[in-house]
Write a protein that holds these residues in place. Structure first.
Motif, PDB file in Angstrom:
ATOM      1  N   VAL A  68       0.738  -1.169   0.021  1.00 50.35           N
ATOM      2  CA  VAL A  68       0.087   0.008   0.095  1.00 50.35           C
ATOM      3  C   VAL A  68       0.771   1.226  -0.105  1.00 50.35           C
ATOM      4  O   VAL A  68       0.655   2.131  -0.661  1.00 50.35           O
ATOM      5  CB  VAL A  68      -1.129   0.084   1.228  1.00 50.35           C
ATOM      6  N   ALA A  69       1.965   1.162   0.748  1.00 47.83           N
ATOM      7  CA  ALA A  69       2.979   2.232   0.915  1.00 47.83           C
ATOM      8  C   ALA A  69       3.438   2.525  -0.490  1.00 47.83           C
ATOM      9  O   ALA A  69       4.377   3.529  -0.834  1.00 47.83           O
ATOM     10  CB  ALA A  69       3.905   2.083   1.977  1.00 47.83           C
ATOM     11  N   SER A  88       0.842   1.508  -9.359  1.00 48.10           N
ATOM     12  CA  SER A  88       2.119   1.619  -9.966  1.00 48.10           C
ATOM     13  C   SER A  88       2.931   2.862  -9.537  1.00 48.10           C
ATOM     14  O   SER A  88       3.930   3.107 -10.111  1.00 48.10           O
ATOM     15  CB  SER A  88       1.954   1.316 -11.401  1.00 48.10           C
ATOM     16  N   LEU A  89       2.083   3.595  -8.760  1.00 44.58           N
ATOM     17  CA  LEU A  89       2.921   4.986  -8.499  1.00 44.58           C
ATOM     18  C   LEU A  89       4.195   4.808  -7.525  1.00 44.58           C
ATOM     19  O   LEU A  89       4.069   3.904  -6.930  1.00 44.58           O
ATOM     20  CB  LEU A  89       1.884   5.874  -7.928  1.00 44.58           C
ATOM     21  N   ASP A  90       4.924   5.727  -7.580  1.00 45.66           N
ATOM     22  CA  ASP A  90       6.316   5.713  -6.640  1.00 45.66           C
ATOM     23  C   ASP A  90       5.507   5.999  -4.981  1.00 45.66           C
ATOM     24  O   ASP A  90       4.481   6.737  -5.057  1.00 45.66           O
ATOM     25  CB  ASP A  90       7.225   6.812  -7.141  1.00 45.66           C
ATOM     26  N   ASN A  95       0.791  10.143  -1.514  1.00 48.95           N
ATOM     27  CA  ASN A  95       0.233  10.721  -0.395  1.00 48.95           C
ATOM     28  C   ASN A  95      -0.205   9.897   0.798  1.00 48.95           C
ATOM     29  O   ASN A  95      -1.331  10.048   1.293  1.00 48.95           O
ATOM     30  CB  ASN A  95      -1.062  11.722  -0.745  1.00 48.95           C
ATOM     31  N   VAL A  96       0.900   9.319   1.457  1.00 47.73           N
ATOM     32  CA  VAL A  96       0.637   8.377   2.338  1.00 47.73           C
ATOM     33  C   VAL A  96       1.420   8.576   3.667  1.00 47.73           C
ATOM     34  O   VAL A  96       2.660   9.042   3.135  1.00 47.73           O
ATOM     35  CB  VAL A  96       1.260   6.775   1.964  1.00 47.73           C
ATOM     36  N   LEU A 175      -0.598   4.580   7.723  1.00 50.10           N
ATOM     37  CA  LEU A 175      -0.073   3.254   7.665  1.00 50.10           C
ATOM     38  C   LEU A 175       0.637   3.430   8.975  1.00 50.10           C
ATOM     39  O   LEU A 175       1.741   3.763   9.222  1.00 50.10           O
ATOM     40  CB  LEU A 175       0.661   3.019   6.508  1.00 50.10           C
ATOM     41  N   LEU A 176       0.430   2.358   9.815  1.00 44.95           N
ATOM     42  CA  LEU A 176       1.030   2.223  11.302  1.00 44.95           C
ATOM     43  C   LEU A 176       1.607   0.688  11.215  1.00 44.95           C
ATOM     44  O   LEU A 176       0.886  -0.383  11.172  1.00 44.95           O
ATOM     45  CB  LEU A 176       0.088   2.511  12.436  1.00 44.95           C
ATOM     46  N   ASP A 177       3.009   0.472  11.346  1.00 42.45           N
ATOM     47  CA  ASP A 177       3.455  -0.761  11.483  1.00 42.45           C
ATOM     48  C   ASP A 177       4.022  -1.191  12.635  1.00 42.45           C
ATOM     49  O   ASP A 177       4.786  -0.537  13.341  1.00 42.45           O
ATOM     50  CB  ASP A 177       4.864  -0.839  10.440  1.00 42.45           C
TER      51      ASP A 177
END
Length: 371
Positions: A68-69, A88-90, A95-96, A175-177
């Motif tokens: 996702v990131a 497919s975006l970098d 905007n993550v 996003l929290l890992d």
């Protein structure tokens, strides 16, 4: 047996509103060489919602978050953020907001400078940066620590700095890992409550990856449980607890046991007829997951003196494998009919090499398919 699930309306599938403003992952596949890390994973997160992804080590949860990131390539499927296909975006174009497990705050910068870093990198004017940093300091209760450096902060404070920095850019998804894994166990309860409050104050679609069941249950409005890279069940914490898809879900999430059962008039018959439990003792409720099953959490069973064991089959004799004293209770691990069962009893309970198990009225559930 592990079953792959798809997202449907009952678990809150990705409708048009979610695709327009939140996160939607459809049939995601991730491979490392010849190894498949993630297969067929689908989930959705609405704005202001928190979804937790949980499972044992190596189940694919971190690979899902990294996909996702934009940190790992996608072998199949699509990822949609705020209505944009970002598959497919970098990473920089997605905007993550990402909070890694070790927080990765810059040691030479103050708290305020750490929070402002992403804004400065995006060319946000200084006046706007000051306002946004002030908002994030207030949200994460770091205002009085704004000029301190990370080595002057506690682990929980560094976590809040990383969270504020990720939120400062107004990401489409946060996003929290493993957000609490780096903290001492005695700190996690309080920080979990703090984190829940801070996430509730944002409008961000938040995806949390964790191996901690309590963390997932307390933070996630819905939970996706993975096993061997595949989804097993995606639902609310209550539904996962009350109606697990299979024995793996029951055991992993709550340490519960799920046994195949049959209903014979006024009894539930378990373990090939060795145990006949009166229906009046059970919480009978519908299941969405197939056959009739008996769900036993640790408070669902009690023990009786073997000399007082009823002879109607409503008690089950089990061998005691382990006894653990936890202060307010004894936690027993017993075995019967090839199954390991957990039992929680008062600390003064007499326990021998074997015990007779009975169902605590209303505490065990008989899950029956809808007609």
């Amino acid at each position: 047996m592990t079953t792959t699930v798809s997202i449907d309306s009952r678990s809150g599938g990705p409708d048009g509103a979610v695709r327009a403003a939140g996160l939607a992952v459809d049939d995601l596949n991730v491979r490392y060489g010849d190894t498949t890390a993630v297969e067929g994973v689908s989930l959705d997160v609405a704005p202001a919602e928190t979804v937790a992804v949980i499972g044992p080590s190596g189940c694919g949860k971190s690979s899902t978050l990294r996909a996702v990131a934009g940190l790992v390539p996608v072998a199949g499927g699509t990822i949609t953020l705020a209505g944009r296909d970002v598959t497919s975006l970098d990473p920089a174009r997605r905007n993550v907001g990402l909070v890694p497990q070790n927080y990765a705050v810059f040691p030479h910068m103050t708290v305020a400078a750490n929070i402002a870093y992403g804004l400065r990198a995006r060319g946000v004017p200084a006046s706007e940066r000051r306002v946004r940093v002030g908002e994030m300091l207030d949200l994460t209760r770091l205002t009085e620590l704004a000029e301190r450096r990370p080595d002057q902060l506690s682990g929980g404070q560094r976590q809040r700095v990383a969270l504020a920095r990720a939120l400062a850019i107004r990401p489409d998804t946060l996003l929290l890992d493993e957000p609490l894994a780096a903290l001492d166990p005695q700190l996690r309860g309080g920080l979990r409550r703090e984190l829940s409050g801070m996430l509730a104050a944002t409008e961000c679609a938040t995806l949390i990856v964790t191996h901690d069941q309590r963390e997932a249950l307390s933070l996630g409005s819905r939970i996706l449980l993975l096993r061997d890279g595949r989804p097993v069940q995606f639902d609310t914490p209550r539904r996962l607890w009350d109606d697990p898809a299979d024995a793996f879900v029951a055991d992993f999430l709550s340490g519960a046991v799920l046994l195949e059962a049959e209903r014979d008039h006024d009894h539930a018959v378990v373990m090939d007829g060795r145990w006949r439990i009166p229906i009046r003792e059970l919480d009978v409720r519908p299941t969405e997951h197939g056959s009739t099953r008996l769900l036993l959490h640790h408070d669902g069973l009690g023990v009786v003196d073997e000399e007082e064991t009823p002879d109607d089959g409503s008690a089950l004799v089990a061998e005691v494998e382990h006894v653990e004293f936890t202060g307010d209770a004894l936690h027993l691990t017993v075995r019967a009919g090839g199954h390991a069962l957990g039992v929680r009893v008062p600390p003064g309970t007499r326990v021998g090499r074997s015990v007779a198990l009975t169902v605590n009225p209303g505490r065990a559930a008989l899950l029956t398919p809808n007609p």
